[in-house]
Design a protein around this motif. Structure first.
Motif, PDB file in Angstrom:
ATOM      1  N   LEU A  37      -6.728  -0.952  -5.474  1.00 29.16           N
ATOM      2  CA  LEU A  37      -6.133  -0.585  -6.739  1.00 29.16           C
ATOM      3  C   LEU A  37      -5.351  -1.945  -7.167  1.00 29.16           C
ATOM      4  CD1 LEU A  37      -4.322   2.676  -5.714  1.00 29.16           C
ATOM      5  CD2 LEU A  37      -6.467   2.373  -6.948  1.00 29.16           C
ATOM      6  N   ARG A  38      -5.576  -1.873  -8.543  1.00 26.21           N
ATOM      7  CA  ARG A  38      -5.266  -3.465  -9.221  1.00 26.21           C
ATOM      8  C   ARG A  38      -3.697  -3.480  -9.084  1.00 26.21           C
ATOM      9  NH1 ARG A  38      -7.775  -3.812 -15.061  1.00 26.21           N
ATOM     10  NH2 ARG A  38      -9.404  -4.714 -13.697  1.00 26.21           N
ATOM     11  N   GLU A  39      -3.142  -2.221  -9.451  1.00 29.74           N
ATOM     12  CA  GLU A  39      -1.752  -2.303  -9.638  1.00 29.74           C
ATOM     13  C   GLU A  39      -0.899  -2.647  -8.237  1.00 29.74           C
ATOM     14  OE1 GLU A  39       1.901   0.756 -11.094  1.00 29.74           O
ATOM     15  OE2 GLU A  39      -0.120   1.183 -11.252  1.00 29.74           O
ATOM     16  N   SER A  40      -1.451  -2.365  -7.214  1.00 26.30           N
ATOM     17  CA  SER A  40      -0.775  -2.224  -5.908  1.00 26.30           C
ATOM     18  C   SER A  40      -1.429  -3.413  -5.050  1.00 26.30           C
ATOM     19  CB  SER A  40      -0.688  -0.824  -5.122  1.00 26.30           C
ATOM     20  OG  SER A  40      -1.946  -0.561  -4.751  1.00 26.30           O
ATOM     21  N   SER A  41      -2.557  -3.814  -5.180  1.00 26.74           N
ATOM     22  CA  SER A  41      -3.397  -4.667  -4.446  1.00 26.74           C
ATOM     23  C   SER A  41      -3.451  -4.122  -2.990  1.00 26.74           C
ATOM     24  CB  SER A  41      -2.557  -5.936  -4.195  1.00 26.74           C
ATOM     25  OG  SER A  41      -2.920  -6.559  -5.521  1.00 26.74           O
ATOM     26  N   ALA A  42      -3.644  -2.639  -2.921  1.00 25.18           N
ATOM     27  CA  ALA A  42      -3.920  -2.144  -1.753  1.00 25.18           C
ATOM     28  C   ALA A  42      -5.054  -0.874  -1.742  1.00 25.18           C
ATOM     29  CB  ALA A  42      -2.501  -1.198  -1.391  1.00 25.18           C
ATOM     30  N   SER A  43      -5.591  -0.762  -0.534  1.00 26.34           N
ATOM     31  CA  SER A  43      -6.784   0.083  -0.730  1.00 26.34           C
ATOM     32  C   SER A  43      -6.516   1.458  -1.205  1.00 26.34           C
ATOM     33  CB  SER A  43      -7.126   0.245   0.526  1.00 26.34           C
ATOM     34  OG  SER A  43      -6.305   0.869   1.806  1.00 26.34           O
ATOM     35  N   THR A  44      -7.552   1.959  -1.652  1.00 32.75           N
ATOM     36  CA  THR A  44      -7.478   3.535  -2.333  1.00 32.75           C
ATOM     37  C   THR A  44      -7.084   4.482  -1.195  1.00 32.75           C
ATOM     38  OG1 THR A  44      -9.925   3.428  -2.288  1.00 32.75           O
ATOM     39  CG2 THR A  44      -8.837   2.922  -4.345  1.00 32.75           C
ATOM     40  N   VAL A  45      -6.516   5.651  -1.213  1.00 34.65           N
ATOM     41  CA  VAL A  45      -6.298   6.440  -0.102  1.00 34.65           C
ATOM     42  C   VAL A  45      -5.539   5.967   0.854  1.00 34.65           C
ATOM     43  CG1 VAL A  45      -7.232   8.406   1.224  1.00 34.65           C
ATOM     44  CG2 VAL A  45      -8.642   7.553  -0.799  1.00 34.65           C
ATOM     45  N   HIS A  46      -5.683   5.113   1.545  1.00 35.22           N
ATOM     46  CA  HIS A  46      -4.947   4.690   2.821  1.00 35.22           C
ATOM     47  C   HIS A  46      -3.924   3.922   2.347  1.00 35.22           C
ATOM     48  CE1 HIS A  46      -8.479   6.434   4.812  1.00 35.22           C
ATOM     49  NE2 HIS A  46      -8.115   5.974   6.032  1.00 35.22           N
ATOM     50  N   GLN A  65     -15.085  -8.078   1.190  1.00 35.05           N
ATOM     51  CA  GLN A  65     -15.067  -8.078  -0.179  1.00 35.05           C
ATOM     52  C   GLN A  65     -14.458  -7.087  -0.738  1.00 35.05           C
ATOM     53  OE1 GLN A  65     -19.180  -8.230  -1.651  1.00 35.05           O
ATOM     54  NE2 GLN A  65     -18.284  -7.787  -3.689  1.00 35.05           N
ATOM     55  N   THR A  66     -13.513  -7.224  -1.484  1.00 33.14           N
ATOM     56  CA  THR A  66     -12.544  -6.225  -2.074  1.00 33.14           C
ATOM     57  C   THR A  66     -13.246  -6.118  -3.466  1.00 33.14           C
ATOM     58  OG1 THR A  66     -11.118  -7.909  -3.088  1.00 33.14           O
ATOM     59  CG2 THR A  66     -10.534  -6.616  -0.780  1.00 33.14           C
ATOM     60  N   VAL A  67     -13.201  -4.847  -3.881  1.00 34.86           N
ATOM     61  CA  VAL A  67     -13.572  -4.298  -5.337  1.00 34.86           C
ATOM     62  C   VAL A  67     -12.475  -3.658  -6.213  1.00 34.86           C
ATOM     63  CG1 VAL A  67     -15.166  -2.779  -6.626  1.00 34.86           C
ATOM     64  CG2 VAL A  67     -16.007  -3.851  -4.413  1.00 34.86           C
ATOM     65  N   VAL A  68     -11.804  -4.190  -6.925  1.00 36.18           N
ATOM     66  CA  VAL A  68     -10.738  -3.834  -7.706  1.00 36.18           C
ATOM     67  C   VAL A  68     -10.878  -2.708  -8.592  1.00 36.18           C
ATOM     68  CG1 VAL A  68      -8.743  -4.572  -9.239  1.00 36.18           C
ATOM     69  CG2 VAL A  68      -9.795  -6.364  -7.548  1.00 36.18           C
ATOM     70  N   ILE A  69     -10.204  -1.458  -8.354  1.00 38.74           N
ATOM     71  CA  ILE A  69     -10.208  -0.488  -9.250  1.00 38.74           C
ATOM     72  C   ILE A  69      -9.157  -0.316 -10.205  1.00 38.74           C
ATOM     73  CG2 ILE A  69     -10.198   2.284  -9.220  1.00 38.74           C
ATOM     74  CD1 ILE A  69     -12.542   0.749  -7.607  1.00 38.74           C
ATOM     75  N   PRO A  70      -9.563  -0.330 -11.719  1.00 40.19           N
ATOM     76  CA  PRO A  70      -8.165  -0.483 -12.283  1.00 40.19           C
ATOM     77  C   PRO A  70      -7.242   0.600 -12.510  1.00 40.19           C
ATOM     78  CG  PRO A  70     -10.248   0.050 -13.667  1.00 40.19           C
ATOM     79  CD  PRO A  70     -10.742  -0.111 -12.332  1.00 40.19           C
ATOM     80  N   GLY A  71      -7.606   1.986 -11.923  1.00 39.06           N
ATOM     81  CA  GLY A  71      -6.830   3.178 -11.694  1.00 39.06           C
ATOM     82  C   GLY A  71      -6.214   3.536 -13.299  1.00 39.06           C
ATOM     83  N   PRO A  72      -5.648   4.582 -13.243  1.00 40.69           N
ATOM     84  CA  PRO A  72      -4.744   5.247 -12.160  1.00 40.69           C
ATOM     85  C   PRO A  72      -5.640   5.956 -11.262  1.00 40.69           C
ATOM     86  CG  PRO A  72      -4.417   6.423 -14.160  1.00 40.69           C
ATOM     87  CD  PRO A  72      -5.386   5.144 -14.518  1.00 40.69           C
ATOM     88  N   GLY A  73      -5.254   5.953 -10.004  1.00 40.43           N
ATOM     89  CA  GLY A  73      -5.847   6.752  -9.035  1.00 40.43           C
ATOM     90  C   GLY A  73      -7.195   6.333  -8.863  1.00 40.43           C
ATOM     91  N   LEU A  74      -8.333   6.978  -8.954  1.00 38.89           N
ATOM     92  CA  LEU A  74      -9.454   6.402  -8.671  1.00 38.89           C
ATOM     93  C   LEU A  74     -10.269   6.317 -10.094  1.00 38.89           C
ATOM     94  CD1 LEU A  74     -10.996   8.364  -5.760  1.00 38.89           C
ATOM     95  CD2 LEU A  74     -10.058   6.114  -5.552  1.00 38.89           C
ATOM     96  N   GLY A  75      -9.651   6.245 -11.168  1.00 36.84           N
ATOM     97  CA  GLY A  75     -10.104   5.837 -12.577  1.00 36.84           C
ATOM     98  C   GLY A  75     -10.892   4.607 -12.638  1.00 36.84           C
ATOM     99  N   GLY A  76     -12.026   4.635 -13.099  1.00 34.83           N
ATOM    100  CA  GLY A  76     -12.687   3.312 -13.007  1.00 34.83           C
ATOM    101  C   GLY A  76     -13.505   3.095 -11.980  1.00 34.83           C
TER     102      GLY A  76
END
Length: 232
Positions: A37-46, A65-76
């Motif tokens: 997640l872009r906001e937290s720099s942490a993995s989604t879900v975990h 390789q990290t893929v940044v998700i803009p969020g919120p949640g799994l948005g994007g």
């Protein structure tokens, strides 16, 4: 010979599926891929911080390789992952692998997303029942602890618990033993997959709510979370 990017969650099923892939002479695992997640720099879900994801990858011996998700949640998520998949296909990746079980029902969705991009989907654990997966996990020597639990299933004292025979035996009746319905998530930190243990500590438990889309529409779930952090 398939060239694989393995989608790494950092948890027990990921570790078990990756172990199976590394033992499979018909595939080459080129990298680990994790959505953050872009906001937290942490993995989604975990919600594993990037530095600990990197520590896991370094100990396993594969690039991350990290893929940044803009969020919120799994948005994007779809747009970000499709763009990353297109780049990876140009780099020679022809297969995405995941650590899902068939109880999750996600295989068709992932095939529909990635097949048009020229990428096959591989699920090493797909044929296992949750009970079979637990038995294979316990036999693997992988060590993991709970970091997220569904508050309707386990309380905050269910966080930071090692996933051993006692943990699975003590789960409430009706709970999927692999947590396939989101009952719990874990952080893998040691075992034959790792060259050295991943050193970490857990934050104090905190309670949070999350809206998740289901076949019955949006539902609100409440969780307890203890975030793994590198030791200071």
């Amino acid at each position: 010979m398939r060239t694989v990017a393995f989608h790494w969650s950092g948890g027990k099923d990921s570790a078990l599926a990756l172990t199976a892939l590394l033992d499979d002479e018909s595939v080459v695992v080129d990298r680990l891929v994790t959505t953050v997640l872009r906001e937290s720099s942490a993995s989604t879900v975990h919600e594993i911080p990037v530095d600990l994801l990197q520590a896991q990858a370094d100990s396993i011996g594969l690039p991350l390789q990290t893929v940044v998700i803009p969020g919120p949640g799994l948005g994007g998520y779809v747009e970000a992952m499709d763009a990353a998949a297109t780049r990876m296909r140009r780099e020679g990746i022809d297969t995405f692998a995941f650590g899902d079980l068939c109880a999750s029902g996600v295989l068709d969705h992932k095939v529909a997303q990635f097949a048009p991009l020229g990428i096959e989907v591989l699920e090493p654990l797909w044929g296992l029942t949750s009970h079979e997966c637990v038995e294979r996990f316990l036999a693997s020597g992988i060590r993991a602890v709970t970091v997220v639990v569904d508050a309707a299933v386990l309380g905050p004292d269910g966080l930071g618990v090692g996933l051993d025979h006692d943990f699975f035996a003590d789960l409430p009746a009706g709970v999927d033993p692999c947590g396939e319905l989101g009952e719990f998530h874990s952080f893998a930190h040691d075992g034959p997959l790792f060259r050295r243990p991943v050193d970490f500590e857990l934050t104090a438990p905190r309670r949070f709510e999350q809206e998740i889309g289901t076949t019955d529409g949006m539902r609100t779930y409440t969780y307890w979370l203890a975030t793994p952090r590198g030791r200071r």
